[in-house]
Motif scaffolding. Structure first.
Motif, PDB file in Angstrom:
ATOM      1  N   GLN A 205       0.843  -1.202   0.000  1.00  0.00           N
ATOM      2  CA  GLN A 205       0.000   0.000   0.000  1.00  0.00           C
ATOM      3  C   GLN A 205       0.878   1.252   0.000  1.00  0.00           C
ATOM      4  O   GLN A 205       0.569   2.242  -0.683  1.00  0.00           O
ATOM      5  CB  GLN A 205      -0.900  -0.013   1.243  1.00  0.00           C
ATOM      6  CG  GLN A 205      -1.898   1.153   1.290  1.00  0.00           C
ATOM      7  CD  GLN A 205      -2.633   1.205   2.618  1.00  0.00           C
ATOM      8  OE1 GLN A 205      -1.999   1.176   3.665  1.00  0.00           O
ATOM      9  NE2 GLN A 205      -3.954   1.289   2.559  1.00  0.00           N
ATOM     10  N   THR A 206       1.985   1.208   0.726  1.00  0.00           N
ATOM     11  CA  THR A 206       2.899   2.350   0.775  1.00  0.00           C
ATOM     12  C   THR A 206       3.530   2.588  -0.591  1.00  0.00           C
ATOM     13  O   THR A 206       3.654   3.739  -1.044  1.00  0.00           O
ATOM     14  CB  THR A 206       4.011   2.093   1.820  1.00  0.00           C
ATOM     15  OG1 THR A 206       3.410   1.885   3.099  1.00  0.00           O
ATOM     16  CG2 THR A 206       4.968   3.270   1.895  1.00  0.00           C
ATOM     17  N   ARG A 207       3.929   1.491  -1.261  1.00  0.00           N
ATOM     18  CA  ARG A 207       4.508   1.636  -2.604  1.00  0.00           C
ATOM     19  C   ARG A 207       3.485   2.217  -3.580  1.00  0.00           C
ATOM     20  O   ARG A 207       3.813   3.075  -4.413  1.00  0.00           O
ATOM     21  CB  ARG A 207       5.008   0.277  -3.098  1.00  0.00           C
ATOM     22  CG  ARG A 207       6.268  -0.201  -2.375  1.00  0.00           C
ATOM     23  CD  ARG A 207       6.899  -1.395  -3.084  1.00  0.00           C
ATOM     24  NE  ARG A 207       6.081  -2.587  -2.955  1.00  0.00           N
ATOM     25  CZ  ARG A 207       6.164  -3.472  -1.966  1.00  0.00           C
ATOM     26  NH1 ARG A 207       7.051  -3.274  -0.987  1.00  0.00           N
ATOM     27  NH2 ARG A 207       5.392  -4.543  -1.931  1.00  0.00           N
ATOM     28  N   ASP A 208       2.228   1.746  -3.447  1.00  0.00           N
ATOM     29  CA  ASP A 208       1.172   2.280  -4.326  1.00  0.00           C
ATOM     30  C   ASP A 208       0.947   3.760  -4.034  1.00  0.00           C
ATOM     31  O   ASP A 208       0.778   4.568  -4.968  1.00  0.00           O
ATOM     32  CB  ASP A 208      -0.131   1.502  -4.112  1.00  0.00           C
ATOM     33  CG  ASP A 208      -0.028   0.057  -4.589  1.00  0.00           C
ATOM     34  OD1 ASP A 208       0.912  -0.259  -5.354  1.00  0.00           O
ATOM     35  OD2 ASP A 208      -0.892  -0.763  -4.176  1.00  0.00           O
ATOM     36  N   ALA A 209       0.936   4.111  -2.739  1.00  0.00           N
ATOM     37  CA  ALA A 209       0.676   5.505  -2.368  1.00  0.00           C
ATOM     38  C   ALA A 209       1.813   6.418  -2.803  1.00  0.00           C
ATOM     39  O   ALA A 209       1.602   7.612  -3.060  1.00  0.00           O
ATOM     40  CB  ALA A 209       0.477   5.603  -0.849  1.00  0.00           C
ATOM     41  N   ASN A 210       2.996   5.880  -2.901  1.00  0.00           N
ATOM     42  CA  ASN A 210       4.162   6.680  -3.287  1.00  0.00           C
ATOM     43  C   ASN A 210       4.057   7.167  -4.726  1.00  0.00           C
ATOM     44  O   ASN A 210       4.724   8.134  -5.121  1.00  0.00           O
ATOM     45  CB  ASN A 210       5.427   5.838  -3.106  1.00  0.00           C
ATOM     46  CG  ASN A 210       6.671   6.698  -3.013  1.00  0.00           C
ATOM     47  OD1 ASN A 210       6.659   7.744  -2.375  1.00  0.00           O
ATOM     48  ND2 ASN A 210       7.734   6.260  -3.656  1.00  0.00           N
ATOM     49  N   ASN A 211       3.180   6.522  -5.502  1.00  0.00           N
ATOM     50  CA  ASN A 211       2.978   6.930  -6.904  1.00  0.00           C
ATOM     51  C   ASN A 211       1.965   8.055  -7.025  1.00  0.00           C
ATOM     52  O   ASN A 211       1.728   8.558  -8.116  1.00  0.00           O
ATOM     53  CB  ASN A 211       2.515   5.728  -7.733  1.00  0.00           C
ATOM     54  CG  ASN A 211       3.583   4.651  -7.797  1.00  0.00           C
ATOM     55  OD1 ASN A 211       4.768   4.962  -7.853  1.00  0.00           O
ATOM     56  ND2 ASN A 211       3.157   3.393  -7.791  1.00  0.00           N
ATOM     57  N   SER A 212       1.341   8.420  -5.895  1.00  0.00           N
ATOM     58  CA  SER A 212       0.332   9.482  -5.911  1.00  0.00           C
ATOM     59  C   SER A 212       0.915  10.727  -5.246  1.00  0.00           C
ATOM     60  O   SER A 212       1.455  10.668  -4.143  1.00  0.00           O
ATOM     61  CB  SER A 212      -0.919   9.021  -5.152  1.00  0.00           C
ATOM     62  OG  SER A 212      -1.775  10.115  -4.904  1.00  0.00           O
ATOM     63  N   SER A 213       0.803  11.836  -5.940  1.00  0.00           N
ATOM     64  CA  SER A 213       1.325  13.085  -5.378  1.00  0.00           C
ATOM     65  C   SER A 213       0.585  13.458  -4.098  1.00  0.00           C
ATOM     66  O   SER A 213       1.167  14.033  -3.162  1.00  0.00           O
ATOM     67  CB  SER A 213       1.194  14.216  -6.404  1.00  0.00           C
ATOM     68  OG  SER A 213      -0.157  14.348  -6.812  1.00  0.00           O
TER      69      SER A 213
END
Length: 660
Positions: A205-213
């Motif tokens: 989830q953290t890796r996915d969130a890192n792709n969102s500004s």
């Protein structure tokens, strides 16, 4: 599980093949195995333990090496093979478990465990189970961790008292075994599995969130927490490993110290006696010095005693002189009055003349008084001389030096007798411990004390790291929830997994607490019921269980008893065993060595009546001092299914025979 038969071959005192069949009847479920001390009762218990787990234990739970398990008589003729065959049923299936050791072909005379080969075989309903599955099958029937609750030495029941102590290492181990028997680890393992899945999902989830500004800052914070979590987990693992290693070292020292308990007690007694001897010698030395000091002035005590009668006599003489002097003054005054009356013979009262006859009588009286006065004459110099003597003799004083001297002589005589006794006792104890390195024992104790201090510090560090981890996980959960509820995170697979695993982890955590609480209450209920039937004290109101499964006796007002006797401790331990067996997810026979050793006759009768109810099979390994076959057996003879006795063949060989 229900035992059917055991076949023993060359195990400890049992040379050759010996077969024992266990009772199968529902009500006649008790087996008695009689044997004098040192004949093989504990060896029989160990034969069952070794058959199941490949482990035999001696005093203080020390593992017995394989070379000592093989019968001495058999080994003397180079027969180093030993085996146990156990036949039993479980869940309507028939099991045959065989465990055997033989010496390796290249070994002439075995001396260590590795000199033997061990073979284990298992059949279930006639089907051979492959080697890698045997241990799993045994654990399904009766895990080794819970065997302590059905296979135990009655003399070790007092170890359950450790459950009453907070932060007691042995108590913690017993608690873990209890929870294993009650099935708690199954839920713990489930929770831990979901914790791992939750951690993996959060990191995805953290890796996915890192792709969102929008979520990048949250992802950065979560990543930072992940690093902190990994560090804390690594620290926790290292601390627990360090704790485990030190506990192993402490256990090793405890084993050494347990084997030297008698020597330690003797050494402690020797230290006390040595200190008492030193104090006695110092007291004798001080008394001798005081006696020498008293001798310097003791002559005054002797002189004082001789002077006192002389001083009393002088004082009496002086008193007599004072009395005579006073008497002379009185006589002189009377003489003077009478002489006046002769110079003026007119009576001052009636003014008449005194007759010649009266004058003659006065003269006679004056003569008598003068004679008395002459006898009362005292020379003032005599009084002064007496005063001088009194003053001189009074200066001779006594401080009771003589009496004190005599007291010291008596005291020294007693002290010398005590010193002789102390020296005799010291010599005897020194002979007793001559084969022990008491300095090494003391050194080991000192090392153990240091380890205990280290353990205390490590436990504080573990608590601190666990608290930090709890805070980290709480922060991770908050951030994860924010991400899950965001627009980008709502529909992501990682967020769905996080929510799912988070819920499952919570469910399992709650389930663990609920299972623990309900299991403890169940154990308390069954144990209290057993205790009410086992104890002879009618004023007890029951038992109360603590977080460690330790049981406390409650009096008639529900107050906890602070102290309890060894016999009461054994009754409480038996009650706990009963409660655990009735609550546990797996049950088995109870096989107890020396179960009644510290009980009085009334408690013994209660225990004998109750034991058959504790399990489907009860095997009691006893001597006639515990259960009199002609008297006490009447209390439960209807429950006895089979009786055996251990017959002595020699000091190294026994035989089990069935009796009727």
């Amino acid at each position: 599980m229900k035992l059917q038969e055991i076949v023993i071959n060359n195990f400890m005192p049992y040379k050759g093949e010996q077969i024992v069949q266990f009772p199968q009847h529902e009500t006649q479920n008790v087996m008695l195995l009689y044997g004098d001390n040192m004949r093989g009762k504990t060896s029989f218990l160990n034969s069952i333990r070794w058959g199941f787990y490949g482990l035999a234990v001696g005093r203080h739970l020390r593992t017995i090496p394989r070379v000592n398990l093989v019968n001495i008589e058999a080994a003397s003729v180079d027969d180093w093979s030993m085996s146990i065959l156990l036949k039993f049923t479980h869940e309507e299936k028939n099991y045959e478990l065989r465990r055997k050791i033989t010496k390796k072909s290249h070994v002439s005379v075995p001396s260590i465990d590795n000199d033997f080969e061990e073979v284990v075989g298992l059949k279930i309903d006639g089907e051979v189970i492959s080697g890698d599955k045997i241990l799993n099958q045994i654990n399904q029937v009766s895990p080794e961790e819970i065997s302590r609750f059905f296979l135990f030495d009655g003399e070790l029941l007092q170890e359950y008292e450790n459950l009453l102590l907070d932060k007691n290492a042995q108590g913690e181990k017993i608690k873990l075994h209890i929870e294993q028997a009650l099935g708690v680890p199954s839920l713990i393992n489930g929770r831990d599995d979901f914790s791992v899945l939750l951690q993996e999902s959060r990191r995805q989830q953290t890796r996915d969130a890192n792709n969102s500004s929008e979520l990048k800052s949250l992802a950065a914070r979560q990543s930072d927490l992940d690093v902190k979590e990994d560090t804390a987990q690594a620290d926790l693992i290292a601390l627990k490993l360090q704790k485990s290693e030190i506990e192993i070292l402490v256990d090793g020292i405890d084993d050494i110290l347990k084997n030297t308990e008698a020597a330690q007690r003797s050494k402690a007694e020797l230290d006390v006696l040595t200190a008492t001897k030193k104090a006695t010698e110092e007291r004798i030395f001080d008394d001798q010095n005081e006696r020498r000091q008293l001798l310097r002035n003791a002559w005054k005590d002797i002189l004082y005693t001789g002077v006192q009668p002389v001083l009393r006599n002088i004082k009496e003489q002086r008193s007599a002189m004072f009395e005579a002097s006073n008497n002379k003054v009185i006589l002189d005054s009377r003489i003077l009055e009478l002489e006046k009356s002769l110079f003026d013979p007119i009576c001052p009262t009636c003014s008449q003349s005194i007759s010649e006859k009266e004058i003659s009588e006065i003269k006679e009286q004056i003569a008598v008084l003068k004679a008395e006065a002459s006898l009362s004459h005292v020379d003032i110099e005599d009084i002064r001389r007496l005063d001088t003597k009194i003053e001189q003799f009074s200066q001779i004083q006594s401080q009771s030096e003589g009496a004190r001297f005599c007291e010291l002589v008596k005291k020294e005589r007693k002290s010398n007798v005590q010193l002789m006794k102390l020296e005799t006792n010291i010599d005897e104890i020194e002979d007793e411990i001559s084969g022990f390195d008491t300095d090494e024992i003391s050194r080991q104790r000192s090392i153990r004390d240091n380890y205990i201090k280290q353990l205390s510090n490590i436990e504080m560090d573990i608590a601190s790291v666990e608290k930090s981890l709890e805070k980290i996980k709480k922060d991770q959960t908050q951030i994860s929830n924010v991400i899950s509820k965001s627009t980008q995170g709502t529909n992501s697979l990682s967020s769905v997994k996080v929510d799912l695993y988070q819920s499952l982890e919570s469910v399992f955590s709650a389930g663990i607490d609920e299972l623990r609480d309900s299991a403890r209450l169940q154990v308390e209920k069954y144990a209290a019921n057993a205790f009410s039937q086992l104890t002879t004290e009618v004023t007890y109101s029951g038992l109360e269980i603590n977080q460690n499964y330790g049981l406390t006796i409650l009096d008639h007002q529900g107050r906890a008893l602070k102290e309890r006797s060894a016999g009461a401790e054994q009754i409480v331990a038996l009650s706990l065993i009963d409660g655990l067996n009735r609550t546990a997810r797996k049950s088995g026979p109870i096989i107890m060595d020396t179960p009644l050793g510290r009980l009085d006759p009334k408690h013994r009768a209660n225990v004998l009546k109750y034991l058959p109810k504790m399990a489907d099979q009860v095997v009691l390994l006893v001597h006639e001092g515990e259960i009199d076959p002609n008297k006490e057996i009447e209390d439960f003879k209807e429950r006895i299914g089979v009786r055996y006795a251990i017959e002595r063949i020699s000091s190294t060989q026994s035989r089990i025979i069935r009796s009727h």
